[in-house]
Design a protein around this motif. Structure first.
Motif, PDB file in Angstrom:
ATOM      1  N   ARG A 116       0.830  -1.219   0.000  1.00 29.25           N
ATOM      2  CA  ARG A 116       0.000   0.000   0.000  1.00 29.25           C
ATOM      3  C   ARG A 116       0.854   1.255   0.000  1.00 29.25           C
ATOM      4  O   ARG A 116       0.484   2.257  -0.605  1.00 29.25           O
ATOM      5  CB  ARG A 116      -0.922   0.007   1.227  1.00 29.25           C
ATOM      6  N   PHE A 117       1.980   1.230   0.707  1.00 30.60           N
ATOM      7  CA  PHE A 117       2.849   2.402   0.828  1.00 30.60           C
ATOM      8  C   PHE A 117       4.137   2.169   0.046  1.00 30.60           C
ATOM      9  O   PHE A 117       4.688   1.061   0.055  1.00 30.60           O
ATOM     10  CB  PHE A 117       3.226   2.660   2.284  1.00 30.60           C
ATOM     11  N   THR A 118       4.637   3.231  -0.577  1.00 26.02           N
ATOM     12  CA  THR A 118       5.895   3.158  -1.324  1.00 26.02           C
ATOM     13  C   THR A 118       6.779   4.342  -0.952  1.00 26.02           C
ATOM     14  O   THR A 118       6.327   5.486  -1.038  1.00 26.02           O
ATOM     15  CB  THR A 118       5.637   3.173  -2.835  1.00 26.02           C
ATOM     16  N   ILE A 119       8.006   4.044  -0.566  1.00 29.55           N
ATOM     17  CA  ILE A 119       8.966   5.103  -0.256  1.00 29.55           C
ATOM     18  C   ILE A 119       9.888   5.296  -1.454  1.00 29.55           C
ATOM     19  O   ILE A 119      10.243   4.341  -2.156  1.00 29.55           O
ATOM     20  CB  ILE A 119       9.778   4.761   1.017  1.00 29.55           C
ATOM     21  N   SER A 120      10.250   6.535  -1.691  1.00 30.16           N
ATOM     22  CA  SER A 120      11.183   6.844  -2.771  1.00 30.16           C
ATOM     23  C   SER A 120      11.927   8.128  -2.420  1.00 30.16           C
ATOM     24  O   SER A 120      11.579   8.809  -1.455  1.00 30.16           O
ATOM     25  CB  SER A 120      10.445   7.002  -4.111  1.00 30.16           C
ATOM     26  N   ARG A 121      12.953   8.446  -3.217  1.00 29.50           N
ATOM     27  CA  ARG A 121      13.710   9.670  -2.948  1.00 29.50           C
ATOM     28  C   ARG A 121      14.179  10.267  -4.263  1.00 29.50           C
ATOM     29  O   ARG A 121      14.371   9.563  -5.261  1.00 29.50           O
ATOM     30  CB  ARG A 121      14.892   9.390  -2.032  1.00 29.50           C
ATOM     31  N   ASP A 122      14.390  11.575  -4.230  1.00 28.15           N
ATOM     32  CA  ASP A 122      14.952  12.305  -5.360  1.00 28.15           C
ATOM     33  C   ASP A 122      16.141  13.083  -4.804  1.00 28.15           C
ATOM     34  O   ASP A 122      15.959  14.130  -4.168  1.00 28.15           O
ATOM     35  CB  ASP A 122      13.900  13.236  -5.959  1.00 28.15           C
ATOM     36  N   ASN A 123      17.342  12.572  -5.022  1.00 28.37           N
ATOM     37  CA  ASN A 123      18.523  13.203  -4.438  1.00 28.37           C
ATOM     38  C   ASN A 123      18.797  14.575  -5.052  1.00 28.37           C
ATOM     39  O   ASN A 123      19.377  15.442  -4.394  1.00 28.37           O
ATOM     40  CB  ASN A 123      19.739  12.295  -4.597  1.00 28.37           C
ATOM     41  N   ALA A 124      18.378  14.785  -6.283  1.00 29.23           N
ATOM     42  CA  ALA A 124      18.572  16.094  -6.914  1.00 29.23           C
ATOM     43  C   ALA A 124      17.732  17.164  -6.223  1.00 29.23           C
ATOM     44  O   ALA A 124      18.096  18.345  -6.218  1.00 29.23           O
ATOM     45  CB  ALA A 124      18.222  16.025  -8.392  1.00 29.23           C
ATOM     46  N   LYS A 125      16.612  16.756  -5.640  1.00 26.53           N
ATOM     47  CA  LYS A 125      15.728  17.690  -4.947  1.00 26.53           C
ATOM     48  C   LYS A 125      15.856  17.587  -3.427  1.00 26.53           C
ATOM     49  O   LYS A 125      15.126  18.256  -2.705  1.00 26.53           O
ATOM     50  CB  LYS A 125      14.271  17.433  -5.350  1.00 26.53           C
ATOM     51  N   ASN A 126      16.755  16.735  -2.941  1.00 29.27           N
ATOM     52  CA  ASN A 126      16.911  16.532  -1.494  1.00 29.27           C
ATOM     53  C   ASN A 126      15.571  16.215  -0.829  1.00 29.27           C
ATOM     54  O   ASN A 126      15.228  16.784   0.221  1.00 29.27           O
ATOM     55  CB  ASN A 126      17.540  17.758  -0.829  1.00 29.27           C
ATOM     56  N   THR A 127      14.819  15.335  -1.446  1.00 25.93           N
ATOM     57  CA  THR A 127      13.465  15.056  -0.963  1.00 25.93           C
ATOM     58  C   THR A 127      13.209  13.554  -0.942  1.00 25.93           C
ATOM     59  O   THR A 127      13.630  12.828  -1.853  1.00 25.93           O
ATOM     60  CB  THR A 127      12.415  15.744  -1.846  1.00 25.93           C
ATOM     61  N   VAL A 128      12.523  13.115   0.102  1.00 30.56           N
ATOM     62  CA  VAL A 128      12.064  11.730   0.185  1.00 30.56           C
ATOM     63  C   VAL A 128      10.540  11.753   0.256  1.00 30.56           C
ATOM     64  O   VAL A 128       9.950  12.682   0.821  1.00 30.56           O
ATOM     65  CB  VAL A 128      12.690  11.011   1.400  1.00 30.56           C
ATOM     66  N   TYR A 129       9.920  10.752  -0.349  1.00 33.39           N
ATOM     67  CA  TYR A 129       8.469  10.698  -0.458  1.00 33.39           C
ATOM     68  C   TYR A 129       7.918   9.424   0.173  1.00 33.39           C
ATOM     69  O   TYR A 129       8.604   8.404   0.265  1.00 33.39           O
ATOM     70  CB  TYR A 129       8.052  10.724  -1.935  1.00 33.39           C
ATOM     71  N   LEU A 130       6.667   9.501   0.570  1.00 33.88           N
ATOM     72  CA  LEU A 130       5.928   8.316   0.989  1.00 33.88           C
ATOM     73  C   LEU A 130       4.571   8.357   0.304  1.00 33.88           C
ATOM     74  O   LEU A 130       3.721   9.182   0.664  1.00 33.88           O
ATOM     75  CB  LEU A 130       5.769   8.252   2.505  1.00 33.88           C
ATOM     76  N   GLN A 131       4.402   7.524  -0.703  1.00 37.50           N
ATOM     77  CA  GLN A 131       3.121   7.413  -1.378  1.00 37.50           C
ATOM     78  C   GLN A 131       2.274   6.414  -0.616  1.00 37.50           C
ATOM     79  O   GLN A 131       2.672   5.259  -0.433  1.00 37.50           O
ATOM     80  CB  GLN A 131       3.327   6.947  -2.826  1.00 37.50           C
ATOM     81  N   MET A 132       1.110   6.858  -0.175  1.00 37.60           N
ATOM     82  CA  MET A 132       0.231   6.016   0.641  1.00 37.60           C
ATOM     83  C   MET A 132      -1.082   5.806  -0.104  1.00 37.60           C
ATOM     84  O   MET A 132      -1.813   6.769  -0.353  1.00 37.60           O
ATOM     85  CB  MET A 132      -0.023   6.676   2.000  1.00 37.60           C
ATOM     86  N   ASN A 133      -1.364   4.576  -0.456  1.00 37.79           N
ATOM     87  CA  ASN A 133      -2.592   4.215  -1.158  1.00 37.79           C
ATOM     88  C   ASN A 133      -3.447   3.303  -0.281  1.00 37.79           C
ATOM     89  O   ASN A 133      -2.962   2.729   0.697  1.00 37.79           O
ATOM     90  CB  ASN A 133      -2.258   3.502  -2.471  1.00 37.79           C
ATOM     91  N   SER A 134      -4.700   3.170  -0.646  1.00 37.48           N
ATOM     92  CA  SER A 134      -5.638   2.296   0.081  1.00 37.48           C
ATOM     93  C   SER A 134      -5.562   2.550   1.580  1.00 37.48           C
ATOM     94  O   SER A 134      -5.467   1.625   2.387  1.00 37.48           O
ATOM     95  CB  SER A 134      -5.321   0.827  -0.220  1.00 37.48           C
ATOM     96  N   LEU A 135      -5.636   3.798   1.951  1.00 38.31           N
ATOM     97  CA  LEU A 135      -5.498   4.173   3.357  1.00 38.31           C
ATOM     98  C   LEU A 135      -6.637   3.627   4.192  1.00 38.31           C
ATOM     99  O   LEU A 135      -7.793   3.536   3.726  1.00 38.31           O
ATOM    100  CB  LEU A 135      -5.404   5.687   3.488  1.00 38.31           C
ATOM    101  N   GLU A 136      -6.288   3.278   5.419  1.00 37.80           N
ATOM    102  CA  GLU A 136      -7.241   2.709   6.375  1.00 37.80           C
ATOM    103  C   GLU A 136      -7.270   3.593   7.620  1.00 37.80           C
ATOM    104  O   GLU A 136      -6.282   4.286   7.913  1.00 37.80           O
ATOM    105  CB  GLU A 136      -6.788   1.291   6.741  1.00 37.80           C
ATOM    106  N   PRO A 137      -8.379   3.562   8.364  1.00 35.45           N
ATOM    107  CA  PRO A 137      -8.425   4.355   9.607  1.00 35.45           C
ATOM    108  C   PRO A 137      -7.255   4.041  10.545  1.00 35.45           C
ATOM    109  O   PRO A 137      -6.791   4.937  11.263  1.00 35.45           O
ATOM    110  CB  PRO A 137      -9.769   3.956  10.218  1.00 35.45           C
ATOM    111  N   GLU A 138      -6.764   2.812  10.498  1.00 37.53           N
ATOM    112  CA  GLU A 138      -5.629   2.430  11.358  1.00 37.53           C
ATOM    113  C   GLU A 138      -4.328   3.116  10.967  1.00 37.53           C
ATOM    114  O   GLU A 138      -3.350   3.068  11.711  1.00 37.53           O
ATOM    115  CB  GLU A 138      -5.430   0.909  11.307  1.00 37.53           C
ATOM    116  N   ASP A 139      -4.295   3.747   9.810  1.00 35.32           N
ATOM    117  CA  ASP A 139      -3.111   4.495   9.380  1.00 35.32           C
ATOM    118  C   ASP A 139      -3.063   5.897   9.970  1.00 35.32           C
ATOM    119  O   ASP A 139      -2.085   6.625   9.776  1.00 35.32           O
ATOM    120  CB  ASP A 139      -3.067   4.590   7.853  1.00 35.32           C
TER     121      ASP A 139
END
Length: 125
Positions: free
Chosen positions: A67-90
């Motif tokens: 459901r969740f995917t982590i990624s990074r863009d070193n050129a932008k000094n940024t890390v991401y967390l894509q969260m799909n199919s979110l649940e109340p427990e998240d």
């Protein structure tokens, strides 16, 4: 020194998606392992995912795998967390963290050196 600033949190309905971003300052960013953690009220801080120097090297907690995917863009000094199919427990405050030793993936908050201020994610049922 690494300064981390998270963004992208908010209120979403169950089944929805959000993408969190963590902007980092400091020239050592590309050499850090970056992690995402979360903390719900009354609970301990929980490991979510980590990424090595490249987005090809990731480690994700079983509770969010698929459901969740982590990624990074070193050129932008940024890390991401894509969260799909979110649940109340998240529902939690989500934190970005940097591990300067960067030898292997770690799940314990104690092993991370720098933290952001957190961003609230609320999933309604």
């Amino acid at each position: 020194q690494v300064l981390l600033v998270e963004s992208g949190g908010g209120l979403v309905q169950a089944g929805g998606s959000l993408r969190l971003s963590c902007a980092a300052s400091g020239r050592t960013f590309s050499r850090c392992i970056m992690g995402w953690f979360r903390q719900a009220p009354g609970k301990e801080r929980e490991f979510v995912a980590a990424v090595g120097w490249s987005s090809g090297f990731t480690y994700t907690a079983d509770s969010v795998k698929g459901r969740f995917t982590i990624s990074r863009d070193n050129a932008k000094n940024t890390v991401y967390l894509q969260m799909n199919s979110l649940e109340p427990e998240d529902t939690a405050v989500y934190y970005c963290a940097a591990d300067l030793t960067a030898r292997d993936f770690k799940r314990s908050p104690r092993d991370y050196d720098y933290w952001g201020q957190g961003t609230q994610v609320t999933v309604s049922s």
